[in-house]
Design a protein around this motif. Structure first.
Motif, short mmCIF file in Angstrom:
data_model
loop_
_atom_site.label_atom_id
_atom_site.label_comp_id
_atom_site.label_asym_id
_atom_site.label_seq_id
_atom_site.Cartn_x
_atom_site.Cartn_y
_atom_site.Cartn_z
N LYS A 164 -9.94 39.98 -18.96
CA LYS A 164 -9.26 40.70 -17.88
C LYS A 164 -7.83 41.09 -18.25
O LYS A 164 -7.23 41.98 -17.65
CB LYS A 164 -9.25 39.86 -16.59
N HIS A 219 -17.53 43.83 -10.45
CA HIS A 219 -16.62 42.69 -10.39
C HIS A 219 -16.56 41.91 -11.71
O HIS A 219 -15.85 40.91 -11.82
CB HIS A 219 -17.03 41.74 -9.26
N LYS A 220 -17.29 42.39 -12.69
CA LYS A 220 -17.28 41.71 -13.99
C LYS A 220 -16.40 42.46 -14.97
O LYS A 220 -16.37 43.70 -14.99
CB LYS A 220 -18.69 41.61 -14.56
N ALA A 280 -11.70 47.13 -12.05
CA ALA A 280 -12.25 45.81 -11.70
C ALA A 280 -11.16 44.83 -11.26
O ALA A 280 -11.37 44.02 -10.37
CB ALA A 280 -13.01 45.24 -12.88
N LEU A 281 -9.96 44.93 -11.87
CA LEU A 281 -8.86 44.03 -11.50
C LEU A 281 -8.41 44.25 -10.06
O LEU A 281 -7.93 43.30 -9.41
CB LEU A 281 -7.66 44.24 -12.43
N ARG A 283 -10.31 44.91 -7.64
CA ARG A 283 -11.38 44.56 -6.71
C ARG A 283 -11.59 43.06 -6.59
O ARG A 283 -12.54 42.61 -5.94
CB ARG A 283 -12.68 45.22 -7.16
N ILE A 284 -10.73 42.30 -7.25
CA ILE A 284 -10.87 40.84 -7.17
C ILE A 284 -10.41 40.35 -5.80
O ILE A 284 -9.35 40.74 -5.31
CB ILE A 284 -10.00 40.16 -8.26
#
Length: 284
Positions: A164, A219-220, A280-281, A283-284
């Motif tokens: 990440k 999310h991955k 993705a970051l 959406r954490i």
């Protein structure tokens, strides 16, 4: 060679004496008039020297000039062939450009290992890698989606850091003449102007996964295998816009702004309608 006062015979004007000459002309006084000729072209068919020793030396000079003339003609012919070949390549290039349709994911993100980090930013070029299997195993990968509208994003991550936190090191537009379908060696060179390198501090603020998301697993944050992957044209625009705001040096900021505007023009993106990053970051 001194030819002054040397006796000659011209097949039309008869006998005469050389009164003046230089590297390009010769002047001869005949019985009733003085004539000027091109030197040394006049000798041989039209003009004969009486002095055999000097005539032999002059013949060598004429032969040398003839060889130089033929070499020059050959050079010009080769230049014409090269011009014709370049013209054919330009026409082929223009034909490909006319047929080209913008792919929504025609940008590349490249994973630079430790050795590649400095090399890719000094040489401003990356290698797409080799095909791993099949009949073309060992041959370079053709980056077929890359075109003149494409940019290459350089990223890196230390071995002990989670995926990440993958950082952006720099970015460049591909070379002005680059067409991925025609790339045989797998090398992807940079545009002569549009290339940006981030400082270490800037790079720490530009995390790749802020922009990138795998829609199948949103999310991955996993890279898995391969040196590169294609990604969305809009995401690259978001990255470039953030680099503009990140740059504090006026010259670097101006170049980043020009890069961003050029990129948007090439990819038919209206910067006013550019959405916020949603990788993705985010959406954490």
């Amino acid at each position: 060679m001194n030819l002054i006062n040397k006796k000659v015979t011209h097949k039309r004007f008869g006998m005469g004496s050389i009164v003046q000459h230089n590297d390009s002309s010769i002047e001869i006084h005949f019985a009733t008039e003085t004539k000027k000729f091109v030197y040394p072209d006049v000798f041989g068919e039209h003009l004969i020297l009486h002095d055999k020793s000097v005539a032999n030396s002059l013949e060598k000079i004429i032969q040398k000039k003839e060889m130089e003339r033929k070499a020059e003609e050959w050079k010009k012919e080769e230049e014409k062939k090269l011009q014709r070949k370049n013209q054919e390549l330009r026409l082929e290039h223009e034909k490909l450009m006319k047929k080209h349709k913008l792919h929504p994911e025609s940008q590349m993100v490249f994973w630079c290992d430790t050795e590649e980090q400095s090399r890719s930013l000094s040489e401003w070029q990356v290698f797409s890698g080799e095909i791993k299997s099949g009949t073309n195993k060992g041959k370079p990968n053709k980056p077929i989606r890359l075109h003149q509208n494409s940019a290459v994003l350089l990223t890196a991550i230390d071995s002990d850091i989670p995926e990440k936190d993958r950082r952006i090191l720099g970015v460049y537009m591909v070379n002005e003449e680059f067409i991925g379908k025609l790339c045989e060696d797998g090398n992807i060179p940079a545009h002569s102007k549009y290339r940006l390198q981030l400082t270490e501090q800037e790079s720490d603020q530009m995390l790749f996964w802020k922009y990138y998301v795998n829609e199948k697993t949103p999310h991955k944050m996993t890279w898995n295998t391969g040196k590169y992957r294609y990604f969305d044209n809009l995401w690259m625009a978001q990255i470039l816009l953030d680099i503009v705001s990140l740059k504090s040096d006026p010259k670097e900021r101006e170049l980043a702004q020009q890069f961003f505007e050029h990129y948007c023009k090439m990819n038919q993106i209206t910067d006013r309608e550019l959405p916020k990053p949603d990788g993705a970051l985010m959406r954490i």
